[in-house]
Scaffold this motif. Structure first.
Motif, short mmCIF file in Angstrom:
data_model
loop_
_atom_site.label_atom_id
_atom_site.label_comp_id
_atom_site.label_asym_id
_atom_site.label_seq_id
_atom_site.Cartn_x
_atom_site.Cartn_y
_atom_site.Cartn_z
N GLU A 101 -36.78 54.58 45.24
CA GLU A 101 -35.59 55.40 45.51
C GLU A 101 -36.01 56.79 45.97
OE1 GLU A 101 -33.51 55.20 41.81
OE2 GLU A 101 -32.43 53.35 42.31
N SER A 102 -37.04 57.35 45.33
CA SER A 102 -37.54 58.66 45.75
C SER A 102 -38.19 58.59 47.12
CB SER A 102 -38.55 59.19 44.72
OG SER A 102 -37.95 59.35 43.45
N VAL A 103 -38.98 57.55 47.35
CA VAL A 103 -39.65 57.37 48.64
C VAL A 103 -38.62 57.30 49.76
CG1 VAL A 103 -40.99 55.75 50.04
CG2 VAL A 103 -41.73 56.31 47.72
N LEU A 104 -37.55 56.56 49.54
CA LEU A 104 -36.53 56.40 50.57
C LEU A 104 -35.84 57.73 50.87
CD1 LEU A 104 -35.18 54.27 52.37
CD2 LEU A 104 -33.45 53.97 50.60
N LYS A 105 -35.54 58.51 49.84
CA LYS A 105 -34.88 59.80 50.06
C LYS A 105 -35.77 60.75 50.85
CE LYS A 105 -31.93 59.75 45.93
NZ LYS A 105 -31.69 60.38 44.60
N ILE A 106 -37.06 60.74 50.53
CA ILE A 106 -37.99 61.69 51.15
C ILE A 106 -38.39 61.25 52.55
CG2 ILE A 106 -40.30 62.69 50.96
CD1 ILE A 106 -39.94 62.58 47.90
N HIS A 107 -38.61 59.95 52.77
CA HIS A 107 -39.19 59.47 54.02
C HIS A 107 -38.21 58.74 54.93
CE1 HIS A 107 -43.26 60.47 52.70
NE2 HIS A 107 -42.99 59.91 51.53
N GLU A 108 -36.94 58.74 54.57
CA GLU A 108 -35.98 57.96 55.35
C GLU A 108 -35.96 58.37 56.82
OE1 GLU A 108 -31.31 56.47 55.02
OE2 GLU A 108 -32.00 58.22 53.86
N ARG A 109 -36.13 59.64 57.09
CA ARG A 109 -36.10 60.12 58.49
C ARG A 109 -37.45 60.69 58.90
NH1 ARG A 109 -31.14 61.50 56.20
NH2 ARG A 109 -29.39 60.38 57.13
N ASP A 110 -38.49 60.19 58.27
CA ASP A 110 -39.85 60.62 58.56
C ASP A 110 -40.42 59.75 59.68
OD1 ASP A 110 -42.51 61.28 58.64
OD2 ASP A 110 -42.92 60.87 56.53
N PRO A 111 -40.63 60.30 60.88
CA PRO A 111 -41.12 59.46 61.99
C PRO A 111 -42.55 58.98 61.81
CG PRO A 111 -41.05 61.77 62.64
CD PRO A 111 -40.40 61.69 61.31
N ASN A 112 -43.30 59.57 60.89
CA ASN A 112 -44.67 59.13 60.63
C ASN A 112 -44.74 57.93 59.69
OD1 ASN A 112 -46.20 61.15 62.12
ND2 ASN A 112 -45.55 62.62 60.58
N PHE A 113 -43.68 57.72 58.91
CA PHE A 113 -43.67 56.63 57.93
C PHE A 113 -43.36 55.31 58.62
CE2 PHE A 113 -42.47 54.13 54.28
CZ PHE A 113 -43.18 54.68 53.22
N PRO A 114 -44.08 54.22 58.27
CA PRO A 114 -43.83 52.92 58.93
C PRO A 114 -42.38 52.48 58.81
CG PRO A 114 -45.86 52.83 57.64
CD PRO A 114 -45.20 54.14 57.31
N HIS A 115 -41.74 52.27 59.96
CA HIS A 115 -40.32 51.96 59.99
C HIS A 115 -40.01 50.63 59.31
CE1 HIS A 115 -36.62 50.36 61.99
NE2 HIS A 115 -36.19 51.57 61.70
N SER A 116 -40.83 49.62 59.53
CA SER A 116 -40.56 48.30 58.96
C SER A 116 -40.63 48.34 57.44
CB SER A 116 -41.56 47.27 59.51
OG SER A 116 -42.90 47.68 59.24
#
Length: 875
Positions: free
Chosen positions: A82-97
């Protein structure tokens, strides 16, 4: 290599997690009692391959993550994700899949009610949680940053301080002395890393192990093998010291008689006070913003990875063979690979930089018809736009024109910048071919300022004997005119400022709120609030070292501000001390947005134009006051970003915070005093900054700074961009930056799974056009295929190969160019030995040699502003 490494016991997350659980503030893992039987985490071979591909993870990292995943609980994984999703949801470096899989996991309540039915998904999520929290979610970080640490490794040693202080003095002296040379000579921190390595190894072998006590602690002249922490501490000191005081430009323009001729500025006390002030305010800001732009996982800082890769290549004796292209296994060590690549670039760079300049300016299409204006505009390298030349250069140094190596920064950043630059190339063409703002009379791609005779603007004809604005002389002379590319660049500058603030507010406000909570807790000396966030391995490993309180950084900032007050008030600067707090306020507003964007994309939004714009309106007609505002607004922010990058390097290398704090403080102090002393020597050189200056001390930097001082401070932005200014339409850049960012945000809301929209970054897009004037698209074009090859093709297909060699290659090429350039400068170029042949003359033939224009003026003929000479006074 000299010396043997000591045997040490690494502290790393796998062993600690297996016995004590993983502490991330969310209860991701319960404590695992000794002897507890854990269910091993395994995916079938097909799913494991898919996981490796989507998460971009090597088998080695996956094996380590599997050991940690066995200790995790389902509820702990849920909270972490849940924390990862909040922080990285719009992070273009984080793997989209992976984000899509996390959303699927969290949205399915049956996973938590009937976990036995979803064992494969749960196993995958545990692996992902283990990888994210016990290494890094980014493959580029995992490639060069070790997720282990040994706190007993010597760092702040006599050896590190001796070598570090030597290079701090050396870099400050050389860089300042030759900063006024044309071309300038500059030694970068990676060159120091190369030079410091043999010095450290020689010290390791030859200096005796003499021990002594200082401040109640025992120290040794030779603590053992020269290690990577010592080496990086030296590099951090050198990187800090290489930054010259920006206030040197203020001193130059004040002291020299051809500028403002204010001789009180020769005072060493005046110079040192304003220099110390701007340098240390930036450092204070960097420390205060650590919880926003240094500690968070999503703040990758791409530039730091190249520095760490070089450090790793020199110190890591471990060598693992990896599969790579052409179905081969590559066993060459990083060190050997670095040396081969460094040697190859060192030799090759002599050709484009000295022997065969056509390799740099490869405008091969213009060679067909050198005087063809339209062909030059479309394909020319130097005086054209270069929009349609697919092979514009064979010089790696050209790709580094904006310090953003395509091997260093993520591909999405390179592509966004190139796309923005290419699109606005057509806007520039439209402005120029229609002669909008009289740009047809001027070169299309120039950053110079012109008068209405089509000549370079002579600022001395618009000011009085004290350097203040003289309206009668201005009206008798000319308004200031910009070329087509330069005008559009200003519009894009306005856009990027509003886009940066809007983007960080819309896309990163969650992380910013967390940062403020932790900052407030630190100032109140309370336990930090860890709700809604996860603590990655680097933060956990760094937690064993005492932290430097924000109060020390705040104190540094306040003392530095006081020095600025004294420097401005104690001498007849005719400037209010209010420029200090106003400038710092501007830096405070932008340092977090600029820092977050720099940390994620490698793109740094500089505040120079905004500071000139605001400063010129606050203190109209006073160039010196505007310069001080710019120094305390733009430069302190830029210094803060640079110091934050060094803090991230120290964070990655697990250098104790107090060691980094002292290294940066002392290196900055040494650099400031050395540079100020050199400036005092330089201003007394006969004919300095004149056409007949010795040693080519022509002062291109001070000349540009003086011109900007008069245009923005003396004449002022209101005459250029005000309601009667002919460039007032460019102010539409401010709303344009907001609108594009908001539009992207709404599109992502509507199409959250669209990869293309997710990879579009509005700030990087607006950053691209800023390269125009003087650079053409020929500088940006070669980075596109290299970024796609490295970050898309090789990284996705040969991750272990890419992880081992990519950043080392970047460091090797940059170091080879730097060393070759310095040797050339002090040998053949210093002696003015030229090689006259077709390969060195062809790039300067026709319109490439001297810019062509579509409109011309007869002798003594002038052009008028767009409104016509009779509407209102039109100087």
């Amino acid at each position: 290599m000299l010396g043997e490494k000591k045997e040490t016991v690494d502290i790393f997350p796998v062993s600690s997690a297996a016995t004590d659980g993983v502490d991330n503030g969310n209860g991701i893992s319960e404590k695992a009692p000794i002897g507890r039987e854990s269910k091993e985490i395994h995916l079938d071979s097909e799913n494991e391959k898919i996981f490796e591909s989507e998460m971009v993870v090597t088998e080695e990292d996956l094996a380590e993550a599997r050991a940690v995943a066995e200790t995790l609980t389902l509820e702990g994984v849920r909270e972490t994700m849940e924390s990862v999703l909040k922080i990285h949801e719009r992070d273009p470096n984080f793997p989209h899949s992976i984000l899509m899989r996390i959303q699927e996991f969290l949205a399915n309540e049956d996973v938590f009610e009937n976990p036995q039915k979803h064992e494969a998904l749960i196993a995958e999520m545990k692996l992902e949680a283990a990888l994210i929290t016990n290494n890094s979610p980014y493959a580029e970080v995992r490639a060069v940053v070790d997720n282990h640490d040994n706190p007993s490794t010597p760092c702040s040693t006599v050896r590190a301080w001796a070598i570090g202080l030597f290079f701090s003095f050396f870099l400050a002296f050389i860089n300042q002395l030759f900063s006024i040379r044309q071309p300038a000579i500059s030694i970068e921190a990676n060159v120091v890393q190369l030079l410091a390595f043999p010095m450290g190894k020689a010290w390791e072998r030859w200096v005796p192990d003499y021990r002594f006590k200082l401040f109640g602690r025992e120290h040794s002249l030779n603590p053992g093998p020269f290690n990577k922490k010592e080496h990086m501490l030296i590099a951090i000191m050198a990187n800090t010291a290489k930054s010259l005081p920006y206030t040197q430009y203020i001193v130059w323009t004040q002291v020299l008689p051809q500028y403002f001729n204010q001789q009180y500025a020769r005072s060493f006390g005046y110079q040192i006070l304003i220099s110390l002030s701007t340098n240390f305010i930036g450092y204070g800001l960097a420390g205060l913003t650590r919880r926003f732009i240094v500690y968070p996982t999503y703040c990758v800082w791409p530039a730091s990875l190249v520095t760490i890769a070089l450090n790793s290549a020199l110190h890591n004796d471990r060598n693992t063979a990896v599969p790579g292209p052409f179905k081969k296994i590559y066993s060459m060590s990083r060190y050997n690979f670095f040396m081969w690549a460094f040697g190859a670039m060192f030799v090759y760079f002599w050709f484009p930089n000295y022997l065969f300049e056509a390799l740099t300016y490869f405008s091969w299409m213009t060679w067909i018809a050198p005087d063809n204006l339209n062909l030059n505009i479309l394909t020319g390298f130097q005086n054209g736009l270069g929009l349609f030349n697919p092979f514009p250069t064979f010089d790696w140094n050209v790709l580094l024109y904006d310090a953003l190596d395509p091997l260093m920064v993520p591909a999405f950043s390179t592509l966004n910048r190139a796309f923005g630059m290419w699109i606005f190339g057509f806007v520039i063409m439209g402005v120029w071919y229609t002669n909008t703002w009289n740009t047809g009379y001027l070169p299309i791609n120039t950053n110079r300022v012109w008068d209405h005779f089509g000549q370079l603007y002579n600022v001395s004809r618009a000011i009085d004997d004290h350097g203040m604005y003289d309206h009668a002389k201005y009206m008798d002379y000319s308004a200031a005119y910009l070329g087509a590319a330069n005008a559009i660049v200003y519009g894009c500058f306005f856009a990027i400022y509003s886009a940066a603030v809007t983007h960080v507010f819309l896309f990163h406000r969650y992380e910013i709120v967390m940062g403020f909570k932790n900052l407030w807790a630190s100032l109140r000396r309370k336990t930090r609030d860890t709700s809604g966030q996860y603590k990655d391995v680097h933060n956990r490993l760094m937690s064993v070292y005492p932290e430097v309180s924000e109060w020390y950084y705040l104190g540094t900032l306040l003392v530095a501000a006081v020095l600025g007050f004294v420097g401005i008030a104690a001498w007849p600067t005719y400037t209010t001390v209010g420029v200090v707090p106003y400038g710092v306020a501007l830096a405070l507003i932008f340092v977090i947005p600029v820092g977050v964007i720099k940390a994620m994309t490698g793109v740094e939004v500089t505040l120079n134009v905004l500071a000139e714009f605001i400063g010129g309106m606050i203190v109209p007609g006073n160039a010196l006051a505007m310069n001080f505002f710019k120094s305390f607004g733009y430069v302190t922010c830029a210094h803060a970003i640079q110091f934050a990058n060094d803090l991230k390097i120290a964070h990655y290398l697990k250098i104790p915070p107090w060691h980094t704090f002292m290294a940066q403080m002392i290196a900055t102090l040494v650099s400031t005093f050395v540079c100020t002393g050199v400036i005092n020597f330089q201003v007394n050189i006969e004919n300095v900054c004149q056409k007949n200056a010795p040693m080519r001390f022509f002062c291109p930097g001070p000349n540009t700074f003086f011109t900007a001082s008069v245009l923005w401070g003396t004449i002022g932005p209101i005459k250029v961009f005000g309601h009667q200014g002919q460039y007032k339409e460019l102010l539409l850049g401010f709303p344009a930056g907001i609108l594009l960012t908001v539009a992207l945000y709404l599109m992502l809301k509507k199409f959250p799974k669209n990869r293309i929209i997710r990879q579009f970054h509005p700030v990087a897009f607006w950053y691209g056009p800023l390269a125009w004037a003087p650079y053409s698209f020929s500088y940006a074009m070669p980075s596109i295929p290299i970024a796609l090859l490295s970050w898309v093709y090789v990284k996705n297909r040969y991750l272990a190969f890419w992880s081992k060699y990519n950043f080392v290659l970047s460091a090797a090429f940059s170091a080879g160019i730097a060393i070759a350039g310095i040797i050339m400068l002090f040998s053949v170029q210093w002696a003015r030995i030229e090689v006259e042949w077709w390969g060195n003359t062809q790039p300067y033939v026709g319109c490439e040699g001297e810019a062509c224009t579509i409109a011309t003026l007869a002798e003594d003929e002038r052009f008028y502003p767009w409104w016509g000479g009779s509407a209102i006074p039109a100087p």
